[in-house]
Design a protein around this motif. Structure first.
Motif, PDB file in Angstrom:
ATOM      1  N   ALA A  96      -4.845  -2.205  -4.981  1.00 42.43           N
ATOM      2  CA  ALA A  96      -6.282  -1.830  -4.908  1.00 42.43           C
ATOM      3  C   ALA A  96      -6.610  -2.478  -3.570  1.00 42.43           C
ATOM      4  CB  ALA A  96      -7.121  -2.842  -5.927  1.00 42.43           C
ATOM      5  N   ALA A  97      -6.378  -3.468  -3.135  1.00 44.72           N
ATOM      6  CA  ALA A  97      -6.817  -3.935  -1.703  1.00 44.72           C
ATOM      7  C   ALA A  97      -6.246  -3.066  -0.549  1.00 44.72           C
ATOM      8  CB  ALA A  97      -6.223  -5.415  -1.403  1.00 44.72           C
ATOM      9  N   GLU A  98      -5.064  -2.392  -0.696  1.00 46.73           N
ATOM     10  CA  GLU A  98      -4.520  -1.512   0.064  1.00 46.73           C
ATOM     11  C   GLU A  98      -5.256  -0.380   0.117  1.00 46.73           C
ATOM     12  OE1 GLU A  98      -0.460  -1.277  -0.893  1.00 46.73           O
ATOM     13  OE2 GLU A  98       0.126  -3.395  -0.323  1.00 46.73           O
ATOM     14  N   LEU A  99      -5.597   0.297  -1.201  1.00 39.75           N
ATOM     15  CA  LEU A  99      -6.087   1.599  -1.264  1.00 39.75           C
ATOM     16  C   LEU A  99      -7.537   1.701  -0.906  1.00 39.75           C
ATOM     17  CD1 LEU A  99      -4.502   2.987  -4.382  1.00 39.75           C
ATOM     18  CD2 LEU A  99      -4.053   3.643  -2.170  1.00 39.75           C
ATOM     19  N   ILE A 100      -8.186   0.350  -1.079  1.00 42.85           N
ATOM     20  CA  ILE A 100      -9.649   0.134  -0.675  1.00 42.85           C
ATOM     21  C   ILE A 100      -9.750   0.271   0.980  1.00 42.85           C
ATOM     22  CG2 ILE A 100     -11.649  -1.296  -0.319  1.00 42.85           C
ATOM     23  CD1 ILE A 100     -11.053  -1.940  -3.364  1.00 42.85           C
ATOM     24  N   ALA A 101      -8.841  -0.378   1.679  1.00 41.96           N
ATOM     25  CA  ALA A 101      -8.696  -0.289   2.944  1.00 41.96           C
ATOM     26  C   ALA A 101      -8.314   0.957   3.425  1.00 41.96           C
ATOM     27  CB  ALA A 101      -7.416  -1.224   3.388  1.00 41.96           C
ATOM     28  N   PRO A 144      -2.473 -15.950 -11.910  1.00 40.80           N
ATOM     29  CA  PRO A 144      -3.370 -15.644 -10.796  1.00 40.80           C
ATOM     30  C   PRO A 144      -2.740 -14.964  -9.585  1.00 40.80           C
ATOM     31  CG  PRO A 144      -4.036 -17.565 -11.992  1.00 40.80           C
ATOM     32  CD  PRO A 144      -2.297 -17.349 -12.343  1.00 40.80           C
ATOM     33  N   VAL A 145      -3.474 -13.987  -8.845  1.00 46.25           N
ATOM     34  CA  VAL A 145      -3.112 -13.757  -7.767  1.00 46.25           C
ATOM     35  C   VAL A 145      -4.618 -13.145  -7.034  1.00 46.25           C
ATOM     36  CG1 VAL A 145      -0.752 -12.853  -7.958  1.00 46.25           C
ATOM     37  CG2 VAL A 145      -2.815 -11.387  -8.138  1.00 46.25           C
ATOM     38  N   GLN A 146      -4.310 -13.339  -5.724  1.00 44.89           N
ATOM     39  CA  GLN A 146      -5.668 -12.742  -4.939  1.00 44.89           C
ATOM     40  C   GLN A 146      -5.173 -11.664  -3.792  1.00 44.89           C
ATOM     41  OE1 GLN A 146      -8.253 -16.032  -3.090  1.00 44.89           O
ATOM     42  NE2 GLN A 146      -7.439 -17.238  -4.810  1.00 44.89           N
ATOM     43  N   ALA A 147      -6.251 -10.830  -3.767  1.00 46.28           N
ATOM     44  CA  ALA A 147      -5.682  -9.782  -2.158  1.00 46.28           C
ATOM     45  C   ALA A 147      -7.210  -9.857  -1.757  1.00 46.28           C
ATOM     46  CB  ALA A 147      -5.346  -8.567  -2.779  1.00 46.28           C
ATOM     47  N   PHE A 148      -7.173  -9.535  -0.388  1.00 46.62           N
ATOM     48  CA  PHE A 148      -8.216  -9.352   0.383  1.00 46.62           C
ATOM     49  C   PHE A 148      -8.222  -8.132   1.068  1.00 46.62           C
ATOM     50  CE2 PHE A 148      -6.275 -13.747   0.077  1.00 46.62           C
ATOM     51  CZ  PHE A 148      -7.347 -14.343  -0.247  1.00 46.62           C
ATOM     52  N   VAL A 149      -9.634  -7.571   1.420  1.00 42.92           N
ATOM     53  CA  VAL A 149      -9.826  -6.570   2.418  1.00 42.92           C
ATOM     54  C   VAL A 149     -11.177  -7.044   3.123  1.00 42.92           C
ATOM     55  CG1 VAL A 149     -10.526  -4.181   2.543  1.00 42.92           C
ATOM     56  CG2 VAL A 149      -9.337  -4.931   0.393  1.00 42.92           C
ATOM     57  N   ARG A 150     -10.822  -6.528   4.603  1.00 40.48           N
ATOM     58  CA  ARG A 150     -12.071  -6.703   5.287  1.00 40.48           C
ATOM     59  C   ARG A 150     -12.410  -5.322   5.846  1.00 40.48           C
ATOM     60  NH1 ARG A 150      -8.948 -11.603   7.454  1.00 40.48           N
ATOM     61  NH2 ARG A 150     -10.085 -13.250   6.758  1.00 40.48           N
ATOM     62  N   ASN A 206      -8.928  10.689  -1.987  1.00 42.72           N
ATOM     63  CA  ASN A 206      -7.833  10.855  -1.231  1.00 42.72           C
ATOM     64  C   ASN A 206      -6.739   9.829  -1.046  1.00 42.72           C
ATOM     65  OD1 ASN A 206      -9.107  13.375  -0.432  1.00 42.72           O
ATOM     66  ND2 ASN A 206     -10.106  12.865   1.465  1.00 42.72           N
ATOM     67  N   ALA A 207      -7.206   8.647  -1.016  1.00 36.11           N
ATOM     68  CA  ALA A 207      -6.269   7.506  -1.193  1.00 36.11           C
ATOM     69  C   ALA A 207      -5.281   7.400  -2.230  1.00 36.11           C
ATOM     70  CB  ALA A 207      -6.873   6.262  -0.749  1.00 36.11           C
ATOM     71  N   LEU A 208      -6.033   7.970  -3.371  1.00 34.34           N
ATOM     72  CA  LEU A 208      -5.374   7.838  -4.847  1.00 34.34           C
ATOM     73  C   LEU A 208      -4.621   8.865  -4.916  1.00 34.34           C
ATOM     74  CD1 LEU A 208      -8.371   6.784  -7.023  1.00 34.34           C
ATOM     75  CD2 LEU A 208      -6.376   5.491  -6.437  1.00 34.34           C
ATOM     76  N   ARG A 209      -4.845  10.134  -4.326  1.00 30.64           N
ATOM     77  CA  ARG A 209      -3.853  11.258  -4.408  1.00 30.64           C
ATOM     78  C   ARG A 209      -2.830  11.062  -3.196  1.00 30.64           C
ATOM     79  NH1 ARG A 209      -5.680  14.840  -7.674  1.00 30.64           N
ATOM     80  NH2 ARG A 209      -7.941  14.948  -7.956  1.00 30.64           N
ATOM     81  N   HIS A 210      -3.097  10.355  -2.269  1.00 32.31           N
ATOM     82  CA  HIS A 210      -1.868  10.000  -1.308  1.00 32.31           C
ATOM     83  C   HIS A 210      -0.891   9.161  -1.921  1.00 32.31           C
ATOM     84  CE1 HIS A 210       0.300   8.225   2.152  1.00 32.31           C
ATOM     85  NE2 HIS A 210       0.082   9.602   2.517  1.00 32.31           N
ATOM     86  N   ARG A 211      -1.390   8.121  -2.859  1.00 38.82           N
ATOM     87  CA  ARG A 211      -0.455   7.223  -3.309  1.00 38.82           C
ATOM     88  C   ARG A 211       0.141   7.512  -4.628  1.00 38.82           C
ATOM     89  NH1 ARG A 211       0.068   1.570  -2.333  1.00 38.82           N
ATOM     90  NH2 ARG A 211       1.527   0.805  -3.997  1.00 38.82           N
ATOM     91  N   ALA A 221      -6.322  -5.183   4.669  1.00 38.80           N
ATOM     92  CA  ALA A 221      -5.952  -5.503   3.442  1.00 38.80           C
ATOM     93  C   ALA A 221      -4.779  -6.347   3.400  1.00 38.80           C
ATOM     94  CB  ALA A 221      -5.620  -4.457   2.649  1.00 38.80           C
ATOM     95  N   PHE A 222      -4.651  -7.532   2.644  1.00 39.04           N
ATOM     96  CA  PHE A 222      -3.482  -8.378   2.576  1.00 39.04           C
ATOM     97  C   PHE A 222      -3.418  -9.243   1.222  1.00 39.04           C
ATOM     98  CE2 PHE A 222      -6.631 -10.232   4.988  1.00 39.04           C
ATOM     99  CZ  PHE A 222      -7.021 -11.398   4.638  1.00 39.04           C
ATOM    100  N   PRO A 223      -2.406  -9.629   0.814  1.00 46.80           N
ATOM    101  CA  PRO A 223      -2.402 -10.556  -0.623  1.00 46.80           C
ATOM    102  C   PRO A 223      -2.301 -12.014  -0.262  1.00 46.80           C
ATOM    103  CG  PRO A 223      -0.183  -9.722  -0.079  1.00 46.80           C
ATOM    104  CD  PRO A 223      -0.924  -9.045   0.955  1.00 46.80           C
ATOM    105  N   ALA A 224      -2.470 -12.709  -1.237  1.00 46.07           N
ATOM    106  CA  ALA A 224      -2.287 -14.128  -1.048  1.00 46.07           C
ATOM    107  C   ALA A 224      -1.448 -14.752  -2.287  1.00 46.07           C
ATOM    108  CB  ALA A 224      -3.676 -14.913  -0.814  1.00 46.07           C
TER     109      ALA A 224
END
Length: 180
Positions: free
Chosen positions: A17-22, A46-52, A151-156, A34-37
């Protein structure tokens, strides 16, 4: 600069999700990162991912401690993790739940709930809510354009899987108040 923190469990697609939002943000004309932690966590942990998002190049490389937005993919995390920690006053929290959370919500924050699991089950056939919540995020924040997300979803994803993920995102976008 605006920041998003995504809370989920391993296997729910938080990092995707973070990657596609970015990708969608970049396509919408802004810089994005975008990056995970996570460490040795396994499926269900539990995991976290981030977007700026920024109009300028992003050079910051730390985790997101004071996000403008939070997405909670699994509402049971609210009991185990302080998902609202550092959320800025005036921020937006999007929670995947079929009912309104009972207390513990921060003041000065807009909380949106959406039953992303039901949408995912109906459209995708599995309870993977990441693309559904991306649609809700697009509508709630305006940080990404729905067309760029599609577009991001269709690319993925390919073929019918791409169509299903786009449909799930569109449904959440509409339910969250987005206008097509």
């Amino acid at each position: 600069m605006r920041e998003l923190r995504i809370h989920g469990r391993g296997g729910q697609g938080s990092v995707t999700a973070a990657e596609l939002i970015a990708v969608a943000a970049f396509e919408s004309g802004v810089y994005a990162q975008a990056f995970p932690a996570f460490g040795v966590e396994r499926r269900g942990a539990p995991v976290q991912a981030f977007v700026r998002f920024s109009d300028k190049k992003i050079r910051l490389r730390s985790q997101v401690y004071e996000p403008d937005y939070v997405i909670v993919q699994d509402s049971t995390l609210i009991k185990d993790v302080n998902v609202f920690q550092g959320l800025k006053d005036g921020g937006i929290a999007i929670i995947n739940t079929e009912r309104a959370p009972d207390g513990g919500l921060p003041e000065g924050v807009k909380v949106l709930t959406i039953d992303a699991t039901s949408i995912a089950l109906e459209v995708l056939g599995v309870p993977i809510t990441n693309t559904t919540l991306m649609g809700a995020f697009a509508a709630a924040t305006g940080e990404i354009e729905l067309g760029a997300l599609e577009n991001a979803l269709r690319h993925r994803f390919a073929g019918s899987m791409a169509d299903k993920n786009v449909l799930a995102a569109r449904r959440a976008y509409e339910q969250t108040g987005g206008v097509l």
